[in-house]
Design a protein around this motif. Structure first.
Motif, PDB file in Angstrom:
ATOM      1  N   LEU A  75     -27.827 -33.951 -98.981  1.00  0.00           N
ATOM      2  CA  LEU A  75     -28.756 -32.919 -98.516  1.00  0.00           C
ATOM      3  C   LEU A  75     -28.147 -32.115 -97.373  1.00  0.00           C
ATOM      4  O   LEU A  75     -28.280 -30.885 -97.333  1.00  0.00           O
ATOM      5  CB  LEU A  75     -30.073 -33.551 -98.057  1.00  0.00           C
ATOM      6  N   GLN A  76     -27.479 -32.805 -96.476  1.00  0.00           N
ATOM      7  CA  GLN A  76     -26.835 -32.126 -95.353  1.00  0.00           C
ATOM      8  C   GLN A  76     -25.789 -31.133 -95.851  1.00  0.00           C
ATOM      9  O   GLN A  76     -25.734 -29.988 -95.408  1.00  0.00           O
ATOM     10  CB  GLN A  76     -26.209 -33.169 -94.432  1.00  0.00           C
TER      11      GLN A  76
ATOM     12  N   PRO B 117     -32.861 -41.761 -86.569  1.00  0.00           N
ATOM     13  CA  PRO B 117     -33.119 -41.499 -87.981  1.00  0.00           C
ATOM     14  C   PRO B 117     -34.616 -41.526 -88.288  1.00  0.00           C
ATOM     15  O   PRO B 117     -35.374 -42.237 -87.639  1.00  0.00           O
ATOM     16  CB  PRO B 117     -32.421 -42.647 -88.705  1.00  0.00           C
TER      17      PRO B 117
ATOM     18  N   LYS C 119     -37.233 -42.223 -91.331  1.00  0.00           N
ATOM     19  CA  LYS C 119     -37.310 -42.816 -92.661  1.00  0.00           C
ATOM     20  C   LYS C 119     -38.365 -42.080 -93.478  1.00  0.00           C
ATOM     21  O   LYS C 119     -39.489 -41.884 -93.027  1.00  0.00           O
ATOM     22  CB  LYS C 119     -37.670 -44.299 -92.562  1.00  0.00           C
TER      23      LYS C 119
ATOM     24  N   LYS D 250     -27.848 -44.287 -99.674  1.00  0.00           N
ATOM     25  CA  LYS D 250     -27.046 -43.841 -98.533  1.00  0.00           C
ATOM     26  C   LYS D 250     -26.366 -42.494 -98.820  1.00  0.00           C
ATOM     27  O   LYS D 250     -25.867 -41.855 -97.905  1.00  0.00           O
ATOM     28  CB  LYS D 250     -25.965 -44.870 -98.188  1.00  0.00           C
TER      29      LYS D 250
ATOM     30  N   VAL E 127     -27.967 -39.868-100.224  1.00  0.00           N
ATOM     31  CA  VAL E 127     -28.944 -38.783-100.220  1.00  0.00           C
ATOM     32  C   VAL E 127     -28.820 -37.907 -98.976  1.00  0.00           C
ATOM     33  O   VAL E 127     -28.749 -36.681 -99.082  1.00  0.00           O
ATOM     34  CB  VAL E 127     -30.376 -39.332-100.379  1.00  0.00           C
ATOM     35  N   ALA E 128     -28.784 -38.498 -97.792  1.00  0.00           N
ATOM     36  CA  ALA E 128     -28.724 -37.695 -96.558  1.00  0.00           C
ATOM     37  C   ALA E 128     -27.458 -36.843 -96.489  1.00  0.00           C
ATOM     38  O   ALA E 128     -27.550 -35.635 -96.222  1.00  0.00           O
ATOM     39  CB  ALA E 128     -28.854 -38.590 -95.326  1.00  0.00           C
TER      40      ALA E 128
END
Length: 78
Positions: A56-57, A14, A16, A50, A52-53
């Motif tokens: 966005l994905q 990951p 950051k 948690k 957000v990713a």
């Protein structure tokens, strides 16, 4: 030299990053986390950060224009 079926293993660690969100977007993330927890029968909502990713994905995976241009970008790099 031995030819293996696998090439280099991609770096999947990951990364950051720090972003500033408008207060309204943060409030919506908090509300989304609460609704998500309720709909999944969870007692506590997840940390809004948690979300957000995966958001966005999902956004990039469903953006047809992005997928098209990304494919062309990869072809040009090859």
């Amino acid at each position: 030299m031995t030819k293996l079926k696998l090439s280099a293993i991609p770096d999947d660690r990951p990364v950051k990053i720090t972003v500033e969100l408008p207060a309204a977007v943060h409030r919506d993330l908090v509300a989304y986390a609460e609704i998500l927890a309720r709909s999944n029968g969870e007692k506590a909502p997840p940390d809004p950060a948690k979300l957000v990713a995966p958001m966005l994905q999902r956004f990039m995976a469903t953006d047809k224009g992005f997928r098209k241009e990304k494919g062309q970008l990869h072809q040009a790099a090859s």
